[in-house]
Design an enzyme around this catalytic site. Sequence first.
Site, PDB file in Angstrom:
ATOM      1  N   LYS A 111      -9.065  22.022  -3.347  1.00 48.42           N
ATOM      2  CA  LYS A 111      -9.969  20.878  -3.170  1.00 48.42           C
ATOM      3  C   LYS A 111     -11.428  21.306  -3.244  1.00 48.42           C
ATOM      4  CE  LYS A 111      -6.749  17.692  -1.176  1.00 48.42           C
ATOM      5  NZ  LYS A 111      -6.319  16.741  -0.185  1.00 48.42           N
ATOM      6  N   LYS A 142       2.948  17.499  -9.665  1.00 51.15           N
ATOM      7  CA  LYS A 142       3.448  16.670  -8.559  1.00 51.15           C
ATOM      8  C   LYS A 142       2.810  15.287  -8.573  1.00 51.15           C
ATOM      9  CE  LYS A 142       0.560  17.057  -4.478  1.00 51.15           C
ATOM     10  NZ  LYS A 142       0.470  16.968  -3.072  1.00 51.15           N
ATOM     11  N   LYS A 177      -1.715  11.173  -5.092  1.00 51.28           N
ATOM     12  CA  LYS A 177      -2.628  10.045  -4.997  1.00 51.28           C
ATOM     13  C   LYS A 177      -3.937  10.331  -5.713  1.00 51.28           C
ATOM     14  CE  LYS A 177      -1.773   9.979  -0.460  1.00 51.28           C
ATOM     15  NZ  LYS A 177      -1.702   9.625   0.950  1.00 51.28           N
TER      16      LYS A 177
HETATM   17  P1  ATP Z   1      -3.546  14.310  -2.366  1.00 51.87           P
HETATM   18  O1  ATP Z   1      -3.480  13.857  -3.768  1.00 51.87           O
HETATM   19  O2  ATP Z   1      -4.811  13.887  -1.657  1.00 51.87           O
HETATM   20  O3  ATP Z   1      -3.210  15.743  -2.205  1.00 51.87           O
HETATM   21  P2  ATP Z   1      -0.926  13.444  -1.900  1.00 51.87           P
HETATM   22  O4  ATP Z   1      -0.616  12.344  -2.838  1.00 51.87           O
HETATM   23  O5  ATP Z   1      -0.445  14.804  -2.291  1.00 51.87           O
HETATM   24  O6  ATP Z   1      -2.471  13.469  -1.626  1.00 51.87           O
HETATM   25  P3  ATP Z   1      -0.608  13.706   0.936  1.00 51.87           P
HETATM   26  O7  ATP Z   1      -1.320  12.725   1.789  1.00 51.87           O
HETATM   27  O8  ATP Z   1      -1.214  15.059   0.770  1.00 51.87           O
HETATM   28  O9  ATP Z   1      -0.378  13.057  -0.500  1.00 51.87           O
HETATM   29  O10 ATP Z   1       0.878  13.880   1.408  1.00 51.87           O
HETATM   30  C1  ATP Z   1       1.561  13.174   2.409  1.00 51.87           C
HETATM   31  C2  ATP Z   1       2.955  13.753   2.548  1.00 51.87           C
HETATM   32  O11 ATP Z   1       3.710  13.526   1.373  1.00 51.87           O
HETATM   33  C3  ATP Z   1       2.975  15.265   2.763  1.00 51.87           C
HETATM   34  O12 ATP Z   1       3.967  15.605   3.677  1.00 51.87           O
HETATM   35  C4  ATP Z   1       3.277  15.815   1.398  1.00 51.87           C
HETATM   36  O13 ATP Z   1       3.923  17.060   1.470  1.00 51.87           O
HETATM   37  C5  ATP Z   1       4.196  14.752   0.839  1.00 51.87           C
HETATM   38  N1  ATP Z   1       4.077  14.660  -0.606  1.00 51.87           N
HETATM   39  C6  ATP Z   1       2.962  14.304  -1.301  1.00 51.87           C
HETATM   40  N2  ATP Z   1       3.191  14.295  -2.611  1.00 51.87           N
HETATM   41  C7  ATP Z   1       4.486  14.655  -2.778  1.00 51.87           C
HETATM   42  C8  ATP Z   1       5.328  14.810  -3.913  1.00 51.87           C
HETATM   43  N3  ATP Z   1       4.884  14.598  -5.137  1.00 51.87           N
HETATM   44  N4  ATP Z   1       6.609  15.189  -3.714  1.00 51.87           N
HETATM   45  C9  ATP Z   1       7.088  15.393  -2.470  1.00 51.87           C
HETATM   46  N5  ATP Z   1       6.343  15.253  -1.353  1.00 51.87           N
HETATM   47  C10 ATP Z   1       5.073  14.892  -1.489  1.00 51.87           C
END
Ligand code: ATP
Length: 334
Positions: free
Chosen positions: A114, A197, A200
């Site tokens: 980040k 992955k 968001k």
């Molecule tokens: P960012 O894009 O800001 O990193 P994110 O979409 O990865 O956000 P988080 O808020 O970081 O989402 O994640 C919330 C939860 O969902 C965490 O426990 C994370 O491990 C899980 N998670 C997020 N994306 C995935 C994914 N693609 N597959 C499985 N688990 C996920």
Amino acid sequence: MSKKRVLSGIQPTHDSFHLGNYLGALKQWVDLQQSHDAFYCVVDLHALTVETDPKLLAKRTLLSAAQLIAIGVDPKLCTLFIQSHVPAHNQLAWVLECLTGFGEAGRMTQFKDKSQKGGTDRTNVGLFTYPILQAADILLYQANNVPVGEDQRQHIELTRDLGQRFNSKYKEVFTIPEAHIIKSMAKINDLQEPTAKMSKSANSMAGVIELLDTPDVTMKKFKSSVTDAGREVKFDASEKAGISNLLTIHSAFSGKSIGDLETEFAGKGYGDFKVAVADVVIAALDPIRKKTEELMGDQAELLKILNSGADKANEVASKTLADTYAALGLIANG
Ligand code: ATP
Ligand code: LTN
């Protein structure tokens, strides 16, 4: 024997959670509340690391809580609360910051990613101490397990290290937690970029299935998902990343095994398969979207639920904080 404890948190950084959050983490929250003493929080303080309009942050915090209840997090079975309602999170975070090495915090890959993306000028210190606040979230509740996706494993390792460090230096105050990660769900990928992955913060939302998407948007995203030049519906993560991701998603919602799905779709085209995946996902998400809208329609009731969660959370958290302060030699007031 008393139930084991779980704790997890999710940031209110977007209007809607996505399928990766749901399958990687949130679905486990729902399952674990049955067998465990569960504490779940919307981590609004963590969300301050990303600058957001105050009205939007407030709305997203409530939307996050509403979505959690809509997917089945039941405030009667677990303790659901907003992180900033429990001041002990910040108080313990400070103590843990004083136990964390500068280099140790700098090695966190989420921070490295980040801060690299944002550049030094746009990287705030909160992003650096983020995992330490997360460790405080977990250690305050003496959690045994922390249901998260794979990307959070390093943060849970840091939490364990800090808990052990405190316990051996001062007094056995903290339970040392373990990450609870379901291997097959640990990484749900983007539909447009099936080796990355689902996230968001992706550049485009075309490959991100949001829980609050309408059925036609969901169908469109699945229909235009990226696959490969072959024609066989078969699980092969390296050669057929797109199809494998879709198989994982179908299996998670339908409960059918990957092998059974391969048999069911043998000889059928990718087009039919994509529609079938969309259908099982829409059937599950449609009631979630409707329930979220209903909960958002009565915010007074939603706040009542969250306030009573905060009361329960404060009770547990203030006890751990008092034990921590005492072990450190901080004089109690009164
Ligand atoms: P960012 O894009 O800001 O990193 P994110 O979409 O990865 O956000 P988080 O808020 O970081 O989402 O994640 C919330 C939860 O969902 C965490 O426990 C994370 O491990 C899980 N998670 C997020 N994306 C995935 C994914 N693609 N597959 C499985 N688990 C996920
Ligand atoms: N860092 C996590 C969110 C989070 C969390 C927690 C998860 C904050 N505090 C405590 C588990 C336990 C994330 O980005 N998903």
